[in-house]
Design a protein around this motif. Structure first.
Motif, mmCIF file in Angstrom:
data_model
loop_
_atom_site.group_PDB
_atom_site.id
_atom_site.type_symbol
_atom_site.label_atom_id
_atom_site.label_comp_id
_atom_site.label_asym_id
_atom_site.label_seq_id
_atom_site.Cartn_x
_atom_site.Cartn_y
_atom_site.Cartn_z
ATOM 1 N N PRO A 1 -4.352 11.665 1.077
ATOM 2 C CA PRO A 1 -4.653 10.910 2.289
ATOM 3 C C PRO A 1 -4.888 11.826 3.492
ATOM 4 C CG PRO A 1 -2.339 10.676 1.690
ATOM 5 C CD PRO A 1 -3.005 11.453 0.598
ATOM 6 N N ILE A 2 -5.807 11.406 4.337
ATOM 7 C CA ILE A 2 -6.055 12.113 5.587
ATOM 8 C C ILE A 2 -5.782 11.152 6.732
ATOM 9 C CG2 ILE A 2 -7.687 13.773 4.623
ATOM 10 C CD1 ILE A 2 -9.956 12.032 5.712
ATOM 11 N N PHE A 3 -5.579 11.717 7.918
ATOM 12 C CA PHE A 3 -5.207 10.925 9.075
ATOM 13 C C PHE A 3 -5.928 11.442 10.307
ATOM 14 C CE2 PHE A 3 -1.956 8.836 6.714
ATOM 15 C CZ PHE A 3 -1.503 9.794 5.820
ATOM 16 N N ALA B 1 -10.535 2.474 16.190
ATOM 17 C CA ALA B 1 -10.477 2.047 14.792
ATOM 18 C C ALA B 1 -11.097 3.104 13.883
ATOM 19 C CB ALA B 1 -11.195 0.715 14.626
ATOM 20 N N VAL B 2 -10.374 3.412 12.815
ATOM 21 C CA VAL B 2 -10.826 4.371 11.804
ATOM 22 C C VAL B 2 -11.312 3.561 10.604
ATOM 23 C CG1 VAL B 2 -10.130 6.269 10.292
ATOM 24 C CG2 VAL B 2 -9.089 6.027 12.575
ATOM 25 N N ILE B 3 -12.529 3.800 10.179
ATOM 26 C CA ILE B 3 -13.093 3.035 9.069
ATOM 27 C C ILE B 3 -12.626 3.647 7.748
ATOM 28 C CG2 ILE B 3 -15.205 2.256 7.935
ATOM 29 C CD1 ILE B 3 -16.537 2.452 10.749
ATOM 30 N N VAL B 4 -12.001 2.793 6.927
ATOM 31 C CA VAL B 4 -11.569 3.194 5.586
ATOM 32 C C VAL B 4 -12.347 2.348 4.584
ATOM 33 C CG1 VAL B 4 -9.280 3.943 6.361
ATOM 34 C CG2 VAL B 4 -9.589 1.590 5.570
ATOM 35 N N PRO B 5 -12.566 2.855 3.376
ATOM 36 C CA PRO B 5 -13.383 2.115 2.417
ATOM 37 C C PRO B 5 -12.870 0.712 2.116
ATOM 38 C CG PRO B 5 -13.053 4.354 1.643
ATOM 39 C CD PRO B 5 -12.180 4.168 2.857
ATOM 40 N N ALA B 6 -11.564 0.576 1.919
ATOM 41 C CA ALA B 6 -10.974 -0.722 1.578
ATOM 42 C C ALA B 6 -9.544 -0.759 2.114
ATOM 43 C CB ALA B 6 -10.974 -0.928 0.065
ATOM 44 N N GLY B 7 -9.218 -1.804 2.849
ATOM 45 C CA GLY B 7 -7.899 -1.908 3.454
ATOM 46 C C GLY B 7 -6.768 -1.929 2.443
ATOM 47 N N VAL B 8 -6.920 -2.719 1.396
ATOM 48 C CA VAL B 8 -5.859 -2.820 0.392
ATOM 49 C C VAL B 8 -5.678 -1.481 -0.321
ATOM 50 C CG1 VAL B 8 -5.176 -3.944 -1.767
ATOM 51 C CG2 VAL B 8 -6.128 -5.306 0.096
ATOM 52 N N VAL B 9 -6.783 -0.806 -0.631
ATOM 53 C CA VAL B 9 -6.692 0.498 -1.285
ATOM 54 C C VAL B 9 -6.018 1.509 -0.359
ATOM 55 C CG1 VAL B 9 -8.014 2.409 -2.286
ATOM 56 C CG2 VAL B 9 -8.653 0.042 -2.789
ATOM 57 N N ARG B 10 -6.303 1.435 0.932
ATOM 58 C CA ARG B 10 -5.642 2.349 1.886
ATOM 59 C C ARG B 10 -4.136 2.103 1.893
ATOM 60 N NH1 ARG B 10 -5.622 7.290 4.530
ATOM 61 N NH2 ARG B 10 -5.069 7.041 6.716
ATOM 62 N N ILE B 11 -3.733 0.851 1.897
ATOM 63 C CA ILE B 11 -2.302 0.534 1.855
ATOM 64 C C ILE B 11 -1.682 1.077 0.573
ATOM 65 C CG2 ILE B 11 -0.613 -1.334 1.680
ATOM 66 C CD1 ILE B 11 -2.462 -2.929 3.629
ATOM 67 N N MET B 12 -2.351 0.859 -0.559
ATOM 68 C CA MET B 12 -1.849 1.382 -1.836
ATOM 69 C C MET B 12 -1.725 2.903 -1.788
ATOM 70 S SD MET B 12 -4.088 -0.983 -4.439
ATOM 71 C CE MET B 12 -3.648 -0.004 -5.869
ATOM 72 N N GLN B 13 -2.743 3.552 -1.231
ATOM 73 C CA GLN B 13 -2.732 5.009 -1.117
ATOM 74 C C GLN B 13 -1.513 5.470 -0.317
ATOM 75 O OE1 GLN B 13 -5.295 6.791 1.832
ATOM 76 N NE2 GLN B 13 -5.881 8.436 0.408
ATOM 77 N N LEU B 14 -1.314 4.847 0.836
ATOM 78 C CA LEU B 14 -0.216 5.270 1.701
ATOM 79 C C LEU B 14 1.140 4.995 1.055
ATOM 80 C CD1 LEU B 14 -1.656 4.230 5.176
ATOM 81 C CD2 LEU B 14 -1.688 6.488 4.069
ATOM 82 N N GLU B 15 1.283 3.840 0.404
ATOM 83 C CA GLU B 15 2.544 3.549 -0.286
ATOM 84 C C GLU B 15 2.811 4.576 -1.386
ATOM 85 O OE1 GLU B 15 4.163 -0.732 -0.603
ATOM 86 O OE2 GLU B 15 2.014 -0.844 -1.045
#
Length: 164
Positions: A39-41, A141-155
């Motif tokens: 992940p990047i931030f 706002a930072v555009i990520v490919p998919a919100g749910v996938v971003r949440i999964m990635q961070l978790e």
């Protein structure tokens, strides 16, 4: 005839891609370099030992305020050096990150404190198909490919998850 149909489809896909990439370029974007395993931030938090991801997926301004209050309370209690917070908006919750959001000033201020606001590109594409234009996001706002996938990635990388 078949070649003309294929050519029209290819041209249509190219046009949509051009429109999507042009509209998305105004905001920071992870579309080209999203890697689930790394992940990047936008904000560096080298000393943060605690991490929080907050989901916003409802078109309910009261829920937005609850999410923003939760993030601010955690930041105030733990301190910006100890916690990293990412708020991910997708589906109807993406309305919170649109340019005309009633919470625009607060989001700008919280971004200045180091909280990241991620916007789901899948949702943006859905809005494009429904309205004929890409939504205009707040500059934070930072555009990520998919919100749910971003949440999964961070978790999967140690972030605690809440959905207020």
């Amino acid at each position: 005839m078949v070649y003309q149909t294929i050519a029209r489809r290819v041209a249509g896909v190219a046009l949509v891609s051009l429109l999507l990439s042009g509209a998305a370029s105004a905001n920071p974007s992870m579309l080209g370099d999203f890697n689930f395993n790394h992940p990047i931030f936008i904000h560096a938090h080298p000393f943060a030992r605690l991490r929080l991801v907050i989901q916003v997926s409802e078109a309910n301004p009261a829920r937005w305020v609850l999410a923003l209050n939760s993030a601010q309370n955690v930041l105030d209690y733990l301190g910006a050096q100890r916690v990293q917070i990412v708020i991910v908006a997708y589906g109807p919750g993406l309305l919170m990150l649109l340019a005309h959001s009633p919470d625009a000033k607060r989001i700008s201020s919280m971004n200045d404190e180091g909280i990241e606001f991620d916007a789901c590109h899948n949702t943006m594409e859905g809005m494009f198909h429904a309205t004929g234009h890409m939504p205009v996001l707040l500059p934070q706002a930072v555009i990520v490919p998919a919100g749910v996938v971003r949440i999964m990635q961070l978790e999967s990388h140690g972030f605690n998850y809440i959905k207020p």
